[in-house]
Design a protein around this motif. Structure first.
Motif, short mmCIF file in Angstrom:
data_model
loop_
_atom_site.label_atom_id
_atom_site.label_comp_id
_atom_site.label_asym_id
_atom_site.label_seq_id
_atom_site.Cartn_x
_atom_site.Cartn_y
_atom_site.Cartn_z
N LEU A 3 61.30 30.08 69.67
CA LEU A 3 61.59 30.78 68.43
C LEU A 3 61.66 32.27 68.73
O LEU A 3 60.70 32.84 69.28
CB LEU A 3 60.50 30.51 67.38
CG LEU A 3 60.76 31.12 66.01
CD1 LEU A 3 60.34 30.15 64.93
CD2 LEU A 3 60.04 32.43 65.85
N MET A 5 62.11 35.95 66.98
CA MET A 5 61.97 36.54 65.66
C MET A 5 62.03 38.05 65.73
O MET A 5 61.43 38.67 66.61
CB MET A 5 60.64 36.10 65.03
CG MET A 5 60.42 36.68 63.65
SD MET A 5 58.97 36.01 62.81
CE MET A 5 57.66 36.49 63.90
N ASN A 6 62.75 38.64 64.78
CA ASN A 6 62.75 40.09 64.58
C ASN A 6 62.17 40.36 63.20
O ASN A 6 62.56 39.72 62.22
CB ASN A 6 64.17 40.67 64.66
CG ASN A 6 64.61 40.87 66.08
OD1 ASN A 6 64.03 41.65 66.80
ND2 ASN A 6 65.64 40.15 66.47
N ARG A 7 61.23 41.30 63.14
CA ARG A 7 60.65 41.70 61.86
C ARG A 7 61.19 43.07 61.50
O ARG A 7 61.29 43.96 62.35
CB ARG A 7 59.13 41.72 61.94
CG ARG A 7 58.57 40.32 62.14
CD ARG A 7 57.05 40.29 62.11
NE ARG A 7 56.50 41.09 63.17
CZ ARG A 7 55.47 41.93 63.03
NH1 ARG A 7 54.89 42.10 61.87
NH2 ARG A 7 55.02 42.60 64.06
N ALA A 55 62.06 39.00 58.00
CA ALA A 55 62.07 38.45 59.35
C ALA A 55 63.32 37.61 59.53
O ALA A 55 63.71 36.87 58.61
CB ALA A 55 60.83 37.60 59.62
N SER A 56 63.96 37.76 60.66
CA SER A 56 65.04 36.85 61.02
C SER A 56 64.54 36.03 62.19
O SER A 56 63.80 36.55 63.03
CB SER A 56 66.31 37.61 61.41
OG SER A 56 66.14 38.28 62.63
N HIS A 57 64.89 34.76 62.21
CA HIS A 57 64.50 33.99 63.39
C HIS A 57 65.53 32.94 63.72
O HIS A 57 66.20 32.40 62.86
CB HIS A 57 63.08 33.40 63.28
CG HIS A 57 62.94 32.24 62.36
ND1 HIS A 57 63.30 30.97 62.70
CD2 HIS A 57 62.44 32.15 61.11
CE1 HIS A 57 63.03 30.14 61.71
NE2 HIS A 57 62.53 30.83 60.73
#
Length: 104
Positions: A3, A5-7, A55-57
């Motif tokens: 996974l 993820m960018n926050r 968040a994008s994941h």
């Protein structure tokens, strides 16, 4: 499973513009081996009261599949205009990557 993820801390009042950037771009993720899914998540207001957290994941079969994405033409195309939206953010995104230890 991996996974990625960018926050993001999005400036309050810029949520609609931020979401439009993400929903309006062609990522071409589906063209890459190992890609499973993508989600953009809206979180709570930031502790500072001036931001909204997002968040994008993406989920990949493996970390190697994700790393191949970061070196691909599709990645470059998806991120080519990223700098033009800096006024939406209260700082750079924070990346976090996770490898599955267990799952159902």
């Amino acid at each position: 499973m991996y996974l990625a993820m960018n926050r993001f801390a999005v400036k309050k009042g810029q949520e609609e513009a931020f979401e439009a950037v993400w929903t309006g771009r062609e990522t071409r993720l589906h063209e890459l081996d190992g890609f499973k899914s993508f989600h953009l998540l809206k979180g709570p207001e930031g502790e500072d009261g001036q931001t909204v957290l997002y968040a994008s994941h993406t989920i990949w079969n493996s970390k190697d599949d994700f790393l191949a994405w970061t070196k691909s033409e599709q990645f470059r195309d998806a991120h080519k205009n990223a700098g033009s939206n800096r006024d939406l953010y209260a700082g750079p995104p924070k990346f976090e990557g996770f490898e599955a230890v267990s799952g159902a």
